[in-house]
Each structure stands twice: as structure tokens, then as C-alpha cells.
Design a protein around this motif. Structure first.
Motif, PDB file in Angstrom:
ATOM      1  N   LYS A  31       0.827  -1.205   0.000  1.00  0.00           N
ATOM      2  CA  LYS A  31       0.000   0.000   0.000  1.00  0.00           C
ATOM      3  C   LYS A  31       0.867   1.263   0.000  1.00  0.00           C
ATOM      4  N   GLU A  32       0.194   2.351  -0.277  1.00  0.00           N
ATOM      5  CA  GLU A  32       0.880   3.647  -0.247  1.00  0.00           C
ATOM      6  C   GLU A  32       1.347   3.930   1.177  1.00  0.00           C
ATOM      7  N   ARG A  33       2.578   4.426   1.297  1.00  0.00           N
ATOM      8  CA  ARG A  33       3.174   4.610   2.623  1.00  0.00           C
ATOM      9  C   ARG A  33       2.636   5.876   3.310  1.00  0.00           C
ATOM     10  N   THR A  34       1.418   5.847   3.720  1.00  0.00           N
ATOM     11  CA  THR A  34       0.844   6.936   4.514  1.00  0.00           C
ATOM     12  C   THR A  34       1.112   6.678   5.985  1.00  0.00           C
ATOM     13  N   GLY A  35       0.835   7.674   6.792  1.00  0.00           N
ATOM     14  CA  GLY A  35       1.060   7.532   8.231  1.00  0.00           C
ATOM     15  C   GLY A  35       0.319   6.357   8.843  1.00  0.00           C
ATOM     16  N   PRO A  36      -0.991   6.263   8.641  1.00  0.00           N
ATOM     17  CA  PRO A  36      -1.754   5.130   9.211  1.00  0.00           C
ATOM     18  C   PRO A  36      -1.255   3.762   8.699  1.00  0.00           C
ATOM     19  N   VAL A  37      -0.919   3.709   7.401  1.00  0.00           N
ATOM     20  CA  VAL A  37      -0.432   2.442   6.824  1.00  0.00           C
ATOM     21  C   VAL A  37       0.894   2.044   7.449  1.00  0.00           C
ATOM     22  N   LEU A  38       1.790   3.011   7.611  1.00  0.00           N
ATOM     23  CA  LEU A  38       3.093   2.720   8.219  1.00  0.00           C
ATOM     24  C   LEU A  38       2.928   2.247   9.669  1.00  0.00           C
ATOM     25  N   ALA A  39       1.966   2.838  10.364  1.00  0.00           N
ATOM     26  CA  ALA A  39       1.706   2.426  11.748  1.00  0.00           C
ATOM     27  C   ALA A  39       1.215   0.972  11.788  1.00  0.00           C
ATOM     28  N   LYS A  40       0.279   0.658  10.876  1.00  0.00           N
ATOM     29  CA  LYS A  40      -0.241  -0.712  10.820  1.00  0.00           C
ATOM     30  C   LYS A  40       0.847  -1.693  10.369  1.00  0.00           C
ATOM     31  N   LEU A  41       1.708  -1.252   9.444  1.00  0.00           N
ATOM     32  CA  LEU A  41       2.808  -2.106   8.987  1.00  0.00           C
ATOM     33  C   LEU A  41       3.759  -2.411  10.137  1.00  0.00           C
ATOM     34  N   HIS A  42       4.059  -1.383  10.907  1.00  0.00           N
ATOM     35  CA  HIS A  42       4.951  -1.584  12.055  1.00  0.00           C
ATOM     36  C   HIS A  42       4.328  -2.562  13.053  1.00  0.00           C
ATOM     37  N   GLN A  43       3.046  -2.386  13.310  1.00  0.00           N
ATOM     38  CA  GLN A  43       2.357  -3.278  14.251  1.00  0.00           C
ATOM     39  C   GLN A  43       2.339  -4.719  13.728  1.00  0.00           C
ATOM     40  N   ALA A  44       2.088  -4.873  12.440  1.00  0.00           N
ATOM     41  CA  ALA A  44       2.041  -6.216  11.832  1.00  0.00           C
ATOM     42  C   ALA A  44       3.405  -6.893  11.914  1.00  0.00           C
ATOM     43  N   ARG A  45       4.460  -6.112  11.667  1.00  0.00           N
ATOM     44  CA  ARG A  45       5.816  -6.677  11.766  1.00  0.00           C
ATOM     45  C   ARG A  45       6.134  -7.101  13.196  1.00  0.00           C
ATOM     46  N   GLU A  46       5.664  -6.332  14.145  1.00  0.00           N
ATOM     47  CA  GLU A  46       5.882  -6.676  15.551  1.00  0.00           C
ATOM     48  C   GLU A  46       5.136  -7.959  15.925  1.00  0.00           C
ATOM     49  N   GLU A  47       3.969  -8.119  15.379  1.00  0.00           N
ATOM     50  CA  GLU A  47       3.194  -9.339  15.618  1.00  0.00           C
ATOM     51  C   GLU A  47       3.845 -10.538  14.931  1.00  0.00           C
ATOM     52  N   LEU A  48       4.432 -10.273  13.780  1.00  0.00           N
ATOM     53  CA  LEU A  48       5.034 -11.365  13.004  1.00  0.00           C
ATOM     54  C   LEU A  48       6.304 -11.907  13.653  1.00  0.00           C
TER      55      LEU A  48
END
Length: 208
Positions: A103-120
Motif C-alpha cells: 500500500k501507499e506509505r501513509t502515516g496510518p499504513v506505516l503504523a499498521k505495517l509496524h504493528q504487523a511486523r511486531e506481531e510477526l
């Protein structure tokens, strides 16, 4: 094991037959017949006692070790299932991370990406640990099966050798006691047929 149990059943039946023969009135009337039946009874009891000993030995050296070996499989199956579950969790979270990365690297997307990586991260580590354990231990388990089974297999073969050796001795001794020396099987068969013909000639025997 079933083979040895069937021998045990056979020897029990032979002991029953010899006991029944000993109680036959003919034994009281004919000392020579009593001598033969007594020898037969002794041989059958020897065979029965030996068969029981072999059944007990096979139980301890073959059956019980095999049961212990098979008891390991539920744990192995559970370890494989845990690894499979960890893999599914890993794939699910990895797919989630990849979706946000596309997805486009917007603020909310980056936050969700960071959270997903932490979960992974912990899920990935858990899968890799379980996978590594299976990859290391399963080959060891597989290669060790021969060393485990070898003593039981040797015991089974040895039991067969000892069994036939002992049976040869028991029936050899019995044959020496009751056998008529010098007669072939064909001569014994002709002798039996002659005796049977005499019985059939009796008036109390009905014609077929």
C-alpha cells in the motif's frame, strides 16, 4: 507373538489329550500302552512348559519394546501438528505484512505495517524454532529405529531357533521311547491298515 500363542494353545490341547488318554481304562489293562501314554504325557507337559517360557520371553523382549516404541508416535504427531499450526500463523501474519507493504506509505499504513511486523516477529521465531527442532530430531529418530528394533529381532530369531531345537529334542526322546525300530512310515501305514481291516471285519461293526 500370535505364532507363539498358537503354539501355546496347541501344547495345552496336547496336554489335555495326554491327560484324557491316561484316564482311559485301557491304560489299566495294558502296561505297554500305559508306558507309551505316560511317555507321551511327559513330553506334552515338557512342550507346554517350554512354550509358556517362550511366550513370556517374547513378551518381554519383543512385544513390550514394540509397544514402548509405538508410544513415542503420539508425541511426534503432536510436534508435527504444532509446527504446522505455527506455519499457518506465520503465513497469515506474513501475508498481512506484505499487504501493508504494497500500500501507499501513509502515516496510518506505516503504523499498521509496524504493528504487523511486531506481531510477526515472535510468530516467525516460534515457527523457525519448531521447524529446526523437527529437522534435527526427525532424522535422528528415523535412523535410530534399526538400532532399536535389532535386539528384538535378534531375540525373535533366537527364540525360533531355540524352539525348534527343543521340540526336536522333546519329540526325539519321545520317539526313542515309543517307536518301533526298523519300521518305515510305509510299513507302519500298512500295519495300521491291516489292524483296521481286522476291526472292520468284526460283526459288531456296521457296513457303510
Amino acid at each position: 507373538m500370535e505364532h507363539f500363542k498358537s503354539r501355546r494353545t496347541m501344547s495345552k490341547s496336547a496336554v489335555k489329550i495326554s491327560s484324557d488318554l491316561l484316564s482311559n481304562p485301557l491304560c489299566e489293562q495294558e502296561p505297554s500302552f500305559l508306558e507309551m501314554v505316560t511317555a507321551f504325557d511327559t513330553a506334552m507337559k515338557r512342550m507346554d512348559a517350554f512354550n509358556q517360557e517362550k511366550v513370556n520371553q517374547i513378551q518381554k523382549t519383543v512385544i513390550e519394546p514394540l509397544k514402548k516404541f509405538s508410544s513415542v508416535f503420539p508425541s511426534l504427531n503432536m510436534a508435527v501438528k504444532r509446527r504446522e499450526q505455527a506455519l499457518q500463523d506465520y503465513k497469515r501474519l506474513q501475508s498481512k505484512v506484505e499487504k501493508y507493504e504494497e500500500k501507499e506509505r501513509t502515516g496510518p499504513v506505516l503504523a499498521k505495517l509496524h504493528q504487523a511486523r511486531e506481531e510477526l516477529r515472535p510468530v516467525k521465531e516460534d515457527f523457525e524454532a519448531k521447524n529446526k527442532q523437527l529437522l534435527e530430531e526427525m532424522p535422528k529418530f528415523y535412523s535410530s529405529r534399526i538400532d532399536y528394533f535389532k535386539p528384538s529381532f535378534e531375540s525373535l530369531v533366537r527364540a525360533q531357533v531355540v524352539y525348534y531345537t527343543e521340540m526336536h529334542k522333546i519329540f526325539g526322546d519321545l520317539s526313542a521311547q515309543i517307536d518301533q525300530p526298523g519300521l518305515s512310515d510305509e510299513q507302519r501305514e500298512r500295519e495300521n491298515e491291516a489292524k483296521l481291516s481286522e476291526l472292520r471285519a468284526l460283526s459288531i461293526v456296521a457296513d457303510d
